[in-house]
Design a protein around this motif. Structure first.
Motif, PDB file in Angstrom:
ATOM      1  N   SER A   8     -13.213   0.190   6.726  1.00  0.00           N
ATOM      2  CA  SER A   8     -12.055   1.085   6.799  1.00  0.00           C
ATOM      3  C   SER A   8     -10.818   0.308   7.219  1.00  0.00           C
ATOM      4  O   SER A   8     -10.808  -0.324   8.284  1.00  0.00           O
ATOM      5  CB  SER A   8     -12.334   2.204   7.804  1.00  0.00           C
ATOM      6  N   GLN A   9      -9.796   0.341   6.373  1.00  0.00           N
ATOM      7  CA  GLN A   9      -8.506  -0.248   6.719  1.00  0.00           C
ATOM      8  C   GLN A   9      -7.407   0.768   6.425  1.00  0.00           C
ATOM      9  O   GLN A   9      -7.105   1.032   5.261  1.00  0.00           O
ATOM     10  CB  GLN A   9      -8.270  -1.555   5.950  1.00  0.00           C
ATOM     11  N   LYS A  10      -6.891   1.347   7.471  1.00  0.00           N
ATOM     12  CA  LYS A  10      -5.793   2.310   7.360  1.00  0.00           C
ATOM     13  C   LYS A  10      -4.500   1.527   7.618  1.00  0.00           C
ATOM     14  O   LYS A  10      -4.176   1.206   8.754  1.00  0.00           O
ATOM     15  CB  LYS A  10      -5.970   3.437   8.373  1.00  0.00           C
ATOM     16  N   ILE A  11      -3.789   1.229   6.538  1.00  0.00           N
ATOM     17  CA  ILE A  11      -2.712   0.241   6.601  1.00  0.00           C
ATOM     18  C   ILE A  11      -1.336   0.888   6.434  1.00  0.00           C
ATOM     19  O   ILE A  11      -1.139   1.756   5.580  1.00  0.00           O
ATOM     20  CB  ILE A  11      -2.918  -0.844   5.528  1.00  0.00           C
ATOM     21  N   SER A  12      -0.400   0.429   7.235  1.00  0.00           N
ATOM     22  CA  SER A  12       0.967   0.967   7.230  1.00  0.00           C
ATOM     23  C   SER A  12       1.813   0.328   6.128  1.00  0.00           C
ATOM     24  O   SER A  12       1.742  -0.879   5.886  1.00  0.00           O
ATOM     25  CB  SER A  12       1.621   0.695   8.584  1.00  0.00           C
ATOM     26  N   SER A  13       2.639   1.158   5.504  1.00  0.00           N
ATOM     27  CA  SER A  13       3.626   0.659   4.533  1.00  0.00           C
ATOM     28  C   SER A  13       5.047   0.818   5.070  1.00  0.00           C
ATOM     29  O   SER A  13       6.010   0.738   4.309  1.00  0.00           O
ATOM     30  CB  SER A  13       3.491   1.412   3.206  1.00  0.00           C
ATOM     31  N   ASN A  14       5.168   1.037   6.377  1.00  0.00           N
ATOM     32  CA  ASN A  14       6.482   1.323   6.967  1.00  0.00           C
ATOM     33  C   ASN A  14       7.481   0.182   6.762  1.00  0.00           C
ATOM     34  O   ASN A  14       8.676   0.426   6.529  1.00  0.00           O
ATOM     35  CB  ASN A  14       6.345   1.620   8.463  1.00  0.00           C
ATOM     36  N   LYS A  15       7.021  -1.061   6.843  1.00  0.00           N
ATOM     37  CA  LYS A  15       7.945  -2.186   6.661  1.00  0.00           C
ATOM     38  C   LYS A  15       8.549  -2.149   5.268  1.00  0.00           C
ATOM     39  O   LYS A  15       9.767  -2.315   5.100  1.00  0.00           O
ATOM     40  CB  LYS A  15       7.227  -3.511   6.893  1.00  0.00           C
ATOM     41  N   LEU A  16       7.720  -1.912   4.279  1.00  0.00           N
ATOM     42  CA  LEU A  16       8.186  -1.846   2.894  1.00  0.00           C
ATOM     43  C   LEU A  16       9.168  -0.695   2.707  1.00  0.00           C
ATOM     44  O   LEU A  16      10.220  -0.854   2.064  1.00  0.00           O
ATOM     45  CB  LEU A  16       6.978  -1.683   1.963  1.00  0.00           C
ATOM     46  N   VAL A  50       0.854  -1.188   0.000  1.00  0.00           N
ATOM     47  CA  VAL A  50       0.000   0.000   0.000  1.00  0.00           C
ATOM     48  C   VAL A  50       0.889   1.237   0.000  1.00  0.00           C
ATOM     49  O   VAL A  50       2.030   1.207   0.457  1.00  0.00           O
ATOM     50  CB  VAL A  50      -0.936   0.047   1.223  1.00  0.00           C
ATOM     51  N   THR A  51       0.357   2.349  -0.510  1.00  0.00           N
ATOM     52  CA  THR A  51       1.073   3.607  -0.468  1.00  0.00           C
ATOM     53  C   THR A  51       1.183   4.121   0.971  1.00  0.00           C
ATOM     54  O   THR A  51       0.367   3.754   1.819  1.00  0.00           O
ATOM     55  CB  THR A  51       0.337   4.662  -1.322  1.00  0.00           C
ATOM     56  N   PRO A  52       2.167   4.978   1.252  1.00  0.00           N
ATOM     57  CA  PRO A  52       2.263   5.566   2.598  1.00  0.00           C
ATOM     58  C   PRO A  52       1.142   6.556   2.899  1.00  0.00           C
ATOM     59  O   PRO A  52       1.000   6.984   4.043  1.00  0.00           O
ATOM     60  CB  PRO A  52       3.616   6.297   2.562  1.00  0.00           C
ATOM     61  N   TYR A  53       0.343   6.919   1.888  1.00  0.00           N
ATOM     62  CA  TYR A  53      -0.653   7.968   2.080  1.00  0.00           C
ATOM     63  C   TYR A  53      -2.055   7.477   1.696  1.00  0.00           C
ATOM     64  O   TYR A  53      -2.543   7.760   0.595  1.00  0.00           O
ATOM     65  CB  TYR A  53      -0.280   9.199   1.260  1.00  0.00           C
ATOM     66  N   PRO A  54      -2.721   6.760   2.616  1.00  0.00           N
ATOM     67  CA  PRO A  54      -4.094   6.334   2.350  1.00  0.00           C
ATOM     68  C   PRO A  54      -5.020   7.546   2.305  1.00  0.00           C
ATOM     69  O   PRO A  54      -4.666   8.630   2.790  1.00  0.00           O
ATOM     70  CB  PRO A  54      -4.419   5.428   3.541  1.00  0.00           C
ATOM     71  N   ASN A  92      11.004   0.752   5.051  1.00  0.00           N
ATOM     72  CA  ASN A  92      12.229   0.482   5.820  1.00  0.00           C
ATOM     73  C   ASN A  92      13.133  -0.537   5.127  1.00  0.00           C
ATOM     74  O   ASN A  92      14.347  -0.567   5.368  1.00  0.00           O
ATOM     75  CB  ASN A  92      11.875  -0.013   7.220  1.00  0.00           C
ATOM     76  N   LEU A  93      12.566  -1.354   4.255  1.00  0.00           N
ATOM     77  CA  LEU A  93      13.360  -2.312   3.482  1.00  0.00           C
ATOM     78  C   LEU A  93      14.060  -1.644   2.299  1.00  0.00           C
ATOM     79  O   LEU A  93      14.888  -2.260   1.638  1.00  0.00           O
ATOM     80  CB  LEU A  93      12.469  -3.450   2.978  1.00  0.00           C
ATOM     81  N   GLY A  94      13.695  -0.378   2.044  1.00  0.00           N
ATOM     82  CA  GLY A  94      14.363   0.377   0.986  1.00  0.00           C
ATOM     83  C   GLY A  94      13.552   0.550  -0.286  1.00  0.00           C
ATOM     84  O   GLY A  94      14.068   1.080  -1.277  1.00  0.00           O
ATOM     85  N   PHE A  95      12.285   0.150  -0.259  1.00  0.00           N
ATOM     86  CA  PHE A  95      11.451   0.317  -1.460  1.00  0.00           C
ATOM     87  C   PHE A  95      11.058   1.787  -1.622  1.00  0.00           C
ATOM     88  O   PHE A  95      10.713   2.461  -0.659  1.00  0.00           O
ATOM     89  CB  PHE A  95      10.189  -0.533  -1.362  1.00  0.00           C
ATOM     90  N   GLU A  96      11.108   2.259  -2.860  1.00  0.00           N
ATOM     91  CA  GLU A  96      10.725   3.641  -3.153  1.00  0.00           C
ATOM     92  C   GLU A  96       9.532   3.646  -4.105  1.00  0.00           C
ATOM     93  O   GLU A  96       9.591   3.072  -5.195  1.00  0.00           O
ATOM     94  CB  GLU A  96      11.895   4.408  -3.768  1.00  0.00           C
ATOM     95  N   PHE A  97       8.465   4.299  -3.694  1.00  0.00           N
ATOM     96  CA  PHE A  97       7.258   4.383  -4.525  1.00  0.00           C
ATOM     97  C   PHE A  97       7.464   5.398  -5.647  1.00  0.00           C
ATOM     98  O   PHE A  97       8.030   6.462  -5.442  1.00  0.00           O
ATOM     99  CB  PHE A  97       6.055   4.817  -3.690  1.00  0.00           C
ATOM    100  N   LYS A  98       6.961   5.055  -6.825  1.00  0.00           N
ATOM    101  CA  LYS A  98       6.949   6.006  -7.920  1.00  0.00           C
ATOM    102  C   LYS A  98       5.729   6.911  -7.830  1.00  0.00           C
ATOM    103  O   LYS A  98       5.768   8.079  -8.216  1.00  0.00           O
ATOM    104  CB  LYS A  98       6.942   5.267  -9.266  1.00  0.00           C
ATOM    105  N   TYR A  99       4.643   6.343  -7.270  1.00  0.00           N
ATOM    106  CA  TYR A  99       3.394   7.105  -7.128  1.00  0.00           C
ATOM    107  C   TYR A  99       2.889   7.010  -5.686  1.00  0.00           C
ATOM    108  O   TYR A  99       1.909   6.323  -5.396  1.00  0.00           O
ATOM    109  CB  TYR A  99       2.327   6.563  -8.085  1.00  0.00           C
TER     110      TYR A  99
END
Length: 301
Positions: free
Chosen positions: A272-280, A226-230, A282-289
């Motif tokens: 409603s599911q407000k889901i964290s992407s912090n693990k992703l 998931v994106t960091p910004y739900p 912290n592993l070094g993944f960078e979102f394009k969008y």
């Protein structure tokens, strides 16, 4: 590198296959439809029937990784027949793959299996991460829990296992977004219930990149895609309306009305599911969008 993909001819599977083929990887894929079997240098199809535990064992020859996306779409009326098929298709697919790997020589190092953020509880406030163990007890939560339990068994074969929980996948070709866009363009879009429920989403291109990231790294366990910004549902529609240069004029649709029209499936719209992407992250993944406005502009320039 050779990857075996189940569900390769579906919405998400097609995008993943195209991405990996462009990177020069070889793809084997499984299909239940014999007319969809192709055989080219880097793209070869094989027949299987998970319901009968049938599979062509040649599909794993030379395969290093498996991406398991197989399962009946949840985008149908949740009557007893469809609910049974939604669950059974996922369990049968995983069991058929497990038996194949258990009884045949292979070089598979890792399996990436799909799941969904529907496993998390309906919560308007809490940011939920992969460490959560108090899962949703409704239909979709139950499906995800059993699905994941079946896929965790691959660890018993010494195969590294990564379970990726998909959020709301955005594409202008398939999924929910074209339906939302059509409603907005026809001035028929309106919030569902309060509209304050969180939508944790991801651009299809970033989801494909998450799968590729899982193939290239030693990431294992469970991972939220998931994106960091739900966005809340009403903010989601408002952003889409601005992107399409349309106004939202329709009043909110009460939850009770949605229950009448969609039955139990209304949970897909109102939960409603407000889901964290912090693990992703912290592993070094960078979102394009990472931002919804940029994702929508990519689709509707």
């Amino acid at each position: 590198m050779k990857v075996l993909i189940t569900g390769a001819t579906g919405f998400i599977g097609t995008s993943i296959s195209d991405f990996l083929l462009d990177k020069g990887l070889e793809i084997n894929y499984l299909t239940t439809t014999k007319s969809k079997i192709e055989s080219t240098v880097n793209y070869k199809g094989f027949y299987w029937n998970p319901e009968k535990n049938e599979i062509d064992s040649k599909c794993i020859e030379g395969v290093d990784y498996i991406v398991n996306l197989s399962g009946k779409s949840i985008g149908c009326r949740w009557n007893s027949k469809n609910k049974s098929e939604i669950l059974k298709s996922r369990i049968d697919s995983s069991k058929t793959l497990f038996k194949l790997l258990e009884t045949n020589n292979h070089n598979v190092k890792k399996i990436i299996s799909a799941s969904a953020i529907g496993i998390y509880k309906n919560d308007i406030r809490k940011l939920q991460s992969e460490t959560e163990t108090n899962y949703n007890t409704d239909f979709l939560g139950t499906v995800c829990k059993q699905w994941e339990a079946e896929n965790e068994k691959f660890n018993d074969l010494g195969i590294e296992t990564l379970i990726v929980r998909f959020g709301l996948v955005l594409s202008d070709k398939n999924g929910a977004l074209p339906k939302f866009a059509k409603a907005v363009k026809n001035y028929m879009a309106s919030p569902f219930g309060t509209g304050n429920q969180w939508y944790s989403w991801i651009h299809i291109h970033d989801l494909v990149r998450v799968i590729d990231f899982g193939l290239k790294t030693e990431t294992a366990g469970v991972l939220n895609a998931v994106t960091p910004y739900p966005k809340t549902q009403k903010d989601f529609l408002a952003t889409l309306s601005r992107t399409l240069d349309k106004k939202m004029i329709m009043p909110a649709i009460p939850t009770g009305v949605l229950k009448v029209f969609f039955g139990e499936m209304h949970h897909l719209l109102t939960d409603s599911q407000k889901i964290s992407s912090n693990k992703l992250l912290n592993l070094g993944f960078e979102f394009k969008y990472p931002l919804l406005k940029d994702a929508l502009r990519n689709f509707y320039k």
